[in-house]
Design a protein around this motif. Structure first.
Motif, PDB file in Angstrom:
ATOM      1  N   ASP A   1       0.846  -1.191   0.000  1.00 42.92           N
ATOM      2  CA  ASP A   1       0.000   0.000   0.000  1.00 42.92           C
ATOM      3  C   ASP A   1       0.884   1.244   0.000  1.00 42.92           C
ATOM      4  O   ASP A   1       0.573   2.256  -0.610  1.00 42.92           O
ATOM      5  CB  ASP A   1      -0.896   0.030   1.244  1.00 42.92           C
ATOM      6  N   GLN A   2       1.991   1.166   0.733  1.00 41.80           N
ATOM      7  CA  GLN A   2       2.879   2.313   0.845  1.00 41.80           C
ATOM      8  C   GLN A   2       3.767   2.469  -0.392  1.00 41.80           C
ATOM      9  O   GLN A   2       3.875   3.545  -0.963  1.00 41.80           O
ATOM     10  CB  GLN A   2       3.760   2.165   2.099  1.00 41.80           C
ATOM     11  N   PHE A   3       4.407   1.397  -0.795  1.00 43.77           N
ATOM     12  CA  PHE A   3       5.447   1.532  -1.820  1.00 43.77           C
ATOM     13  C   PHE A   3       5.078   0.940  -3.178  1.00 43.77           C
ATOM     14  O   PHE A   3       5.856   1.017  -4.116  1.00 43.77           O
ATOM     15  CB  PHE A   3       6.744   0.880  -1.338  1.00 43.77           C
TER      16      PHE A   3
ATOM     17  N   ASP B   1       2.950   0.910 -13.771  1.00 38.39           N
ATOM     18  CA  ASP B   1       3.122   1.985 -12.812  1.00 38.39           C
ATOM     19  C   ASP B   1       4.374   2.755 -13.183  1.00 38.39           C
ATOM     20  O   ASP B   1       4.431   3.974 -13.083  1.00 38.39           O
ATOM     21  CB  ASP B   1       3.236   1.395 -11.401  1.00 38.39           C
TER      22      ASP B   1
ATOM     23  N   GLN C   1       1.130  -1.690 -11.460  1.00 39.37           N
ATOM     24  CA  GLN C   1       0.374  -1.159 -10.335  1.00 39.37           C
ATOM     25  C   GLN C   1       0.125  -2.268  -9.336  1.00 39.37           C
ATOM     26  O   GLN C   1       0.084  -3.439  -9.697  1.00 39.37           O
ATOM     27  CB  GLN C   1      -0.979  -0.637 -10.833  1.00 39.37           C
TER      28      GLN C   1
ATOM     29  N   SER D   1      -7.572  -2.833 -11.510  1.00 37.43           N
ATOM     30  CA  SER D   1      -8.338  -1.758 -12.147  1.00 37.43           C
ATOM     31  C   SER D   1      -9.801  -2.128 -12.295  1.00 37.43           C
ATOM     32  O   SER D   1     -10.584  -1.363 -12.841  1.00 37.43           O
ATOM     33  CB  SER D   1      -7.761  -1.450 -13.526  1.00 37.43           C
TER      34      SER D   1
ATOM     35  N   ILE E   1      -8.881   9.675   3.744  1.00 41.68           N
ATOM     36  CA  ILE E   1      -8.299   8.948   2.616  1.00 41.68           C
ATOM     37  C   ILE E   1      -8.472   7.453   2.810  1.00 41.68           C
ATOM     38  O   ILE E   1      -8.781   6.716   1.900  1.00 41.68           O
ATOM     39  CB  ILE E   1      -6.810   9.319   2.458  1.00 41.68           C
ATOM     40  N   GLN E   2      -8.264   7.022   4.045  1.00 40.49           N
ATOM     41  CA  GLN E   2      -8.402   5.595   4.335  1.00 40.49           C
ATOM     42  C   GLN E   2      -9.827   5.159   4.016  1.00 40.49           C
ATOM     43  O   GLN E   2     -10.768   5.571   4.664  1.00 40.49           O
ATOM     44  CB  GLN E   2      -8.111   5.330   5.815  1.00 40.49           C
ATOM     45  N   ALA E   3      -9.947   4.344   2.978  1.00 43.37           N
ATOM     46  CA  ALA E   3     -11.281   3.933   2.574  1.00 43.37           C
ATOM     47  C   ALA E   3     -11.902   3.071   3.668  1.00 43.37           C
ATOM     48  O   ALA E   3     -11.200   2.299   4.305  1.00 43.37           O
ATOM     49  CB  ALA E   3     -11.210   3.139   1.283  1.00 43.37           C
TER      50      ALA E   3
ATOM     51  N   LYS F   1     -12.210  -1.222  -0.072  1.00 47.38           N
ATOM     52  CA  LYS F   1     -10.818  -1.208  -0.519  1.00 47.38           C
ATOM     53  C   LYS F   1     -10.662  -1.911  -1.858  1.00 47.38           C
ATOM     54  O   LYS F   1     -11.287  -2.926  -2.120  1.00 47.38           O
ATOM     55  CB  LYS F   1      -9.969  -1.917   0.526  1.00 47.38           C
ATOM     56  N   ARG F   2      -9.834  -1.354  -2.699  1.00 46.66           N
ATOM     57  CA  ARG F   2      -9.631  -1.975  -4.003  1.00 46.66           C
ATOM     58  C   ARG F   2      -8.838  -3.256  -3.875  1.00 46.66           C
ATOM     59  O   ARG F   2      -7.977  -3.386  -3.020  1.00 46.66           O
ATOM     60  CB  ARG F   2      -8.886  -1.010  -4.914  1.00 46.66           C
TER      61      ARG F   2
ATOM     62  N   ASP G   1       8.409   7.110   3.014  1.00 48.21           N
ATOM     63  CA  ASP G   1       7.038   7.612   3.020  1.00 48.21           C
ATOM     64  C   ASP G   1       7.101   9.131   3.005  1.00 48.21           C
ATOM     65  O   ASP G   1       8.169   9.719   3.172  1.00 48.21           O
ATOM     66  CB  ASP G   1       6.274   7.096   4.237  1.00 48.21           C
ATOM     67  N   SER G   2       5.975   9.781   2.813  1.00 42.95           N
ATOM     68  CA  SER G   2       6.044  11.227   2.634  1.00 42.95           C
ATOM     69  C   SER G   2       6.365  11.950   3.945  1.00 42.95           C
ATOM     70  O   SER G   2       6.741  13.108   3.927  1.00 42.95           O
ATOM     71  CB  SER G   2       4.743  11.751   2.040  1.00 42.95           C
ATOM     72  N   GLN G   3       6.244  11.258   5.058  1.00 40.09           N
ATOM     73  CA  GLN G   3       6.576  11.874   6.354  1.00 40.09           C
ATOM     74  C   GLN G   3       8.063  11.727   6.679  1.00 40.09           C
ATOM     75  O   GLN G   3       8.509  12.174   7.722  1.00 40.09           O
ATOM     76  CB  GLN G   3       5.796  11.168   7.477  1.00 40.09           C
TER      77      GLN G   3
ATOM     78  N   MET H   1       9.786   6.535   7.492  1.00 39.51           N
ATOM     79  CA  MET H   1       9.942   5.124   7.185  1.00 39.51           C
ATOM     80  C   MET H   1      10.830   4.969   5.955  1.00 39.51           C
ATOM     81  O   MET H   1      10.636   5.664   4.976  1.00 39.51           O
ATOM     82  CB  MET H   1       8.526   4.635   6.882  1.00 39.51           C
TER      83      MET H   1
END
Lengths: 803, 269
Positions: free
Chosen positions: A69-71, A110, A176, A180, A198-200, A205-206, A585-587, A590
């Motif tokens: 999910d993250q990467f 991707d 990806q 899809s 954001i967290q569905a 969840k897909r 991650d964007s923060q 990690m």
């Protein structure tokens, strides 16, 4: 005990008579029931994905899901090219064309990377250049030389986009991670939910990229590279998505083809043995109905067919043929004597009904011991094959008498059949004589053989090496071995460092430790397993730091001040930034350390993973870390499975022993009867050990069939021996009578099934070839054990007495 | 075509030089609307404070604050940005010369205070993210109307105001590569010729970016978008969001050209 058995036998006879009389009603009701069941058949799903091996709630799978999910997806498709000369104007033109064609035509991409668009960050004076390596297509020899120098000196490219010696170059395709399928079409709705979390919410969840989508990707890539491939330009396609695809293809085609062949050979064998069409038709009706019903049950419970459960048809074939042939052999034999269908079937069910119950019960119990396996399809196989066995039993005792009642059967003996029977009688006679006159010799020789086999067991090595299942010439196997050798691996393992605080990765000391860890891990190896390359966010930092310092090679280091780290990250986010999200991650809390590994035997991963974990425990006490990635995850799961299956087998044996004691009604004889059960299994294990066969998931499956069949033979023998012994009090006569009645059915079943399984030896996949050989071999040894060892044991254990 | 970022008022209007004889494959009405959008006065000599909230897929937020100065120079745009927050990157600054000439790559300088060095950044790729946000460089710089085909799809309403829905498609692969978008929908508020919403389809990764100008203010007679929401989605799933706010937007601040120099950038605010 004797009385209970007699009563059960009488009831089986009565049951057969009732069915025979109500044949039309029975068939009608069964047709309705089976029809209702089979109506669900079309809803069966097929899932051959790799994750399907894990239970949905497996914590390791959840960790892996969080990771992707993250990467994004950690598995990549690798297209490796070996031109005469990589740095050649014409080749680079071809590479660019191929790159574009793949990018435009392969679905669900991707990211696609090759030398064409590889990130090239460098400093020229006060200029910081971030561009694609082939941004400006080289035209002169000088420009070409410069590109070559940049490519070959970039540590990130090494063995990733270009081999160390510069002879191979690659195109890496990352797909990806999400499917899809089922996405909404009204684009304007997208503005409505900005403020939603954001967290569905759960359930919406897909799905992850499906197996079919993965196949679409690999097929599209394969189609395109075929156009470019030539003797001057060999192109290799590898990477785990491709391996999974080709493995699946080969498995499906082999299993389907040979399942049909097995049914065909079994039919032919049945005809040879019985010399009548009904002798083929009746068991096949039972087998096919049982098989279809079992698959329908899976459909009803929403359990898809998976790679492992593909073995189910073979299993049902073995069990279904076994049950019905035991009844039919007695029936046909009787029919020719009495010329009366009803009397014959009543007799046959009374004679073998109880034994068939017991054989099916022990087989089902053995299978159910898999239900707890940590590999999902193994557990499912246990449950559904167990259910299939029960269904096969019901169809045998209900449908068989009813069908016999309505179809016309010849009661004549043909000349060939007579000849057949004479030969068979003679063989059985000789066997009975031999085993009753030389019991001690038989036991001594058997003991010696078992002892030799037993030694072999110690050289059994566990293995999970699907690549080696494929034939040596298989293109995916060739490609994977080539890439593993030339580019230091085609798969990856992932280490995740979690500081659990924003900007935790700005700390140079932590970054230094991650960098050192990567360098240490590259030194690890275990036989063919090695770590070919390690990269992480520190690789990016070193690259940008060098570029900021006028390309000075000495500046290829991690900046040692926190603000500088922060500012270089910012610069990176701003200029080549999209690559950053592959590493952190964007923060910035990690970091991911990716380790390149070859596609080797899964059992070799475990020690390496332990070594990595030990290092991390020692050096990263202050940071949370996880080892994940699909390859590592599966290797671990398979290792656990193999040991957990070994445990399951042990439990199965205990359960079967108890059932045997219960069936025979005597502890001592019950325990003795485990000897002919265990001998074929020890022999099979001995063959695996001596022949150096790998003990993998497939070989393990053989054991489940082998145990089932070995036990069946013993039960039939013991059951009848007891009966005849109690009648005459003479163990020798009891052996003769047993072999002449049930022994005949055992011979038919074993011959029919062993040929049915030996036919698998003509398959193309190594695991299926071994599967066929080992199963066929075990069927023969199980029969031999009950023709020789069981009589010998019974002669020695039972005195002659007057009744 | 006015880019979303320009709508915010950071960049100046650029005159388009479209040859009158240019044959259009698209529809004229749509092009006319886009031309009007492009011709709208978006001010000059502007200062503002930009607050960027980045929200990742784990719903974690990061906040960045920048002080922004911009000025028109002929048809080009000069822009200087200083980081105010977070502390680790404070005083890091960016200077950009956004040239009108499509053949000329934009100039960009970066000053890293921790390294005490200014670097000129050469990159022709504009599809990369701007400061980790869901906007990319092409969203910030001007695009030429003649690079696109426009089609008027329908009329709609956004927050009670009448609007056009126009589809724009790049005319060449080069434009797709440069901007990273294969096509866009832009929604133009009729009364003020302002792009209030846009949907951009990304070339890679099967993602779509939704840009929504949720707050419009008239400052010194010029319409300025002061809050924009950007959501990047894959299918139904939002994968990243950006909230962009502008405080203290002022025009006609009499900014000197020598503010937009490397020397000035290195001095800090």
């Amino acid at each position: 005990m004797k009385n209970i058995r007699n009563r059960i036998e009488i009831q089986f006879s009565a049951f057969a008579r009732k069915i025979y009389h109500h044949r039309i009603k029975t068939i009608f009701l069964m047709l309705i029931a089976i029809g209702a069941l089979l109506s669900q058949l079309p809803t069966i799903e097929i899932d051959t994905s790799t994750e399907a091996f894990l239970h949905k709630s497996d914590p390791a799978l959840l960790t892996y899901n969080n990771f992707r999910d993250q990467f994004g997806r950690d598995e990549v498709v690798i297209v490796a090219l070996k031109p005469k000369q990589v740095f050649d104007v014409n080749f680079l033109k071809t590479l660019a064309k191929l790159h574009t064609e793949l990018e435009e035509n392969v679905p669900y991409i991707d990211d696609i990377t090759s030398l064409v668009n590889a990130r090239n960050t460098r400093g020229e004076g006060d200029l910081l250049i971030v561009e694609d390596l082939l941004e400006n297509r080289p035209k002169t020899a000088g420009q070409l030389q410069m590109i070559k120098q940049r490519a070959m000196s970039n540590p990130m490219y090494e063995n990733m986009l270009i081999s160390k010696d510069g002879t191979f170059t690659t195109i890496i395709i990352r797909t990806q991670s999400l499917s899809s399928a089922g996405q909404k079409t009204d684009i304007m709705e997208g503005f409505d939910d900005f403020d939603a979390d954001i967290q569905a919410p759960a359930g919406t969840k897909r799905k992850y990229l499906t197996d079919e989508e993965n196949t679409e990707v690999v097929v599209a890539v394969e189609k395109i590279i075929k156009k470019y491939q030539s003797d001057d330009l060999p192109i290799y396609l590898a990477g785990s998505p491709a391996v999974v695809h080709f493995l699946k293809e080969a498995m499906m085609s082999d299993m389907q083809k040979f399942m049909l062949l097995a049914i065909l050979t079994v039919s032919i064998m049945l005809y040879i043995m019985f010399r009548r069409i009904s002798g083929v038709f009746l068991p096949m009706v039972i087998v096919i109905l049982s098989l279809l019903s079992t698959i329908s049950l899976m459909a009803i419970f929403g359990v898809p067919m998976k790679l492992v459960t593909e073995i189910l048809p073979s299993f049902i074939l073995a069990v279904g043929v076994g049950s019905s042939v035991h009844i039919l052999a007695i029936f046909f034999h009787r029919l020719r004597k009495t010329k009366n269908k009803e009397k014959s079937i009543v007799f046959a069910l009374g004679h073998s009904g109880l034994a068939v119950v017991m054989t099916n019960l022990t087989t089902a119990a053995g299978l159910m011991s898999f239900a707890n396996a940590s590999v999902a399809p193994v557990a499912e196989l246990g449950i559904f094959a167990g259910a299939g066995v029960v269904l096969a039993f019901i169809y045998t005792i209900v449908l068989l008498p009813a069908l016999i009642a309505i179809i016309p059967l010849s009661t004549k003996k043909t000349e060939t059949l007579r000849k057949n029977n004479r030969i068979m009688d003679k063989v059985l006679e000789n066997i009975a004589r031999f085993s009753t006159t030389h019991p001690k010799k038989i036991l001594f020789v058997s003991f010696c053989i078992v002892a030799i086999a037993f030694v072999g067991i110690f050289s059994i090595r566990f293995s999970h090496y699907p690549l080696k299942w494929l034939p040596e010439t298989s293109s995916i196997r060739v490609a994977t071995e080539k890439i593993d050798k030339e580019l230091n691996g085609s798969m990856s393992m992932e280490v995740l460092f979690k500081t659990n605080r924003e900007n935790g990765l700005y700390d140079p000391e932590l970054l230094n430790r991650i960098e050192t860890a990567g360098k240490e891990f590259v030194k690890i190896s275990n036989q063919e397993m090695f770590i070919g390359k390690a990269w992480s966010v520190t690789t990016l930092l070193k690259e940008i730091n060098q570029a900021l310092n006028e390309n000075n090679p000495d500046a290829y280091t991690i900046p040692q001040s926190k603000p500088l780290v922060a500012q270089e990250f910012l610069l990176f986010e701003n200029s080549g930034s999209d690559d950053l999200e592959d590493f952190v991650d964007s923060q910035f809390s990690m970091a991911r350390l990716t380790l390149k590994v070859p596609f080797v035997d899964g059992t070799l991963f475990d020690p390496v993973e332990e070594e990595i974990a030990a290092y991390l425990n020692k050096n990263f006490a202050d940071v949370e870390f996880q080892i994940t990635g699909l390859v590592a995850l599966l290797a671990k799961t398979f290792n656990n499975t193999i040991t957990s299956m070994a445990e399951s087998y042990f439990i199965a044996l205990v359960v079967i022993t108890l059932l045997m004691i219960l069936l025979i009604g005597r502890i001592r004889i019950g325990l003795l009867s485990m000897i002919p059960n265990l001998v074929p299994i020890i022999l099979m294990l001995g063959v695996i050990g001596w022949f150096g066969f790998p003990m993998d998931l497939f070989t393990m499956m053989v054991a489940s069939i082998a145990i089932g069949l070995a036990v069946d033979d013993t039960i039939h023998f013991m059951h009848n021996f007891r009966r005849y012994y109690e009648l005459s009090g003479d163990p020798e006569k009891a052996v003769f009578d047993t072999l002449h009645s049930t022994g005949r059915a055992m011979l038919v079943t074993s011959l029919v099934l062993s040929v049915g399984f030996f036919i698998y030896m003509f398959a193309s996949m190594q695991n299926i070839i071994r599967f066929g050989f080992l199963t066929g071999f075990t069927i023969i040894t199980a029969l031999a054990a009950d023709y020789f060892i069981s009589p010998a044991l019974m002669i020695l254990a039972n005195p002659k007495k007057t009744v | 075509m006015k880019t979303v970022f320009r709508l915010i008022g950071l960049t100046l209007m650029i005159t388009f030089l479209i040859p009158p004889s240019f044959s259009m494959a698209d529809d004229e009405k749509a092009r006319e609307i886009m031309q009007k959008v492009d011709d709208r006065n978006d001010g000059d000599n502007q200062t503002s404070e930009m607050i960027m909230t980045l929200i990742d897929k784990n719903d974690e937020e990061r906040i960045r604050k920048l002080s922004v100065f911009s000025k028109d120079k002929g048809e080009d745009t000069l822009r200087l940005m200083f980081f105010l927050h977070p502390a680790d990157v404070k005083d890091t600054s960016f200077l950009t010369y956004d040239y009108d000439d499509p053949d000329k790559d934009d100039d960009q300088w970066l000053y890293l205070p921790a390294l005490k060095k200014t670097k000129r950044i050469a990159s022709s790729d504009k599809s990369d993210s701007f400061m980790g946000s869901d906007l990319n460089y092409s969203d910030m710089t001007s695009r030429n109307l003649e690079d696109y085909d426009f089609y008027l799809k329908k009329e709609t309403q956004v927050r009670g105001k009448d609007a056009w829905v126009i589809e724009s498609k790049p005319r060449s692969k080069e434009i797709i590569d440069e901007t990273g978008y294969t096509k866009s929908l832009v929604i133009v508020q009729k009364d003020i010729d302002f792009v209030v919403r846009a949907v951009n389809w990304e070339k890679t990764g099967d993602s779509v970016k939704y840009m929504d100008m949720v707050k419009l203010e008239q400052i010194d007679g010029i319409w300025v978008g002061t809050e924009m929401h950007v959501a990047k989605k894959k299918g139904n799933q939002t994968v990243h969001k950006t909230i962009l706010k502008f405080n203290n937007v002022k025009f006609n601040q009499g900014l000197e050209e020598d503010l937009f120099t490397v020397r000035r950038m290195e001095k800090g605010l």
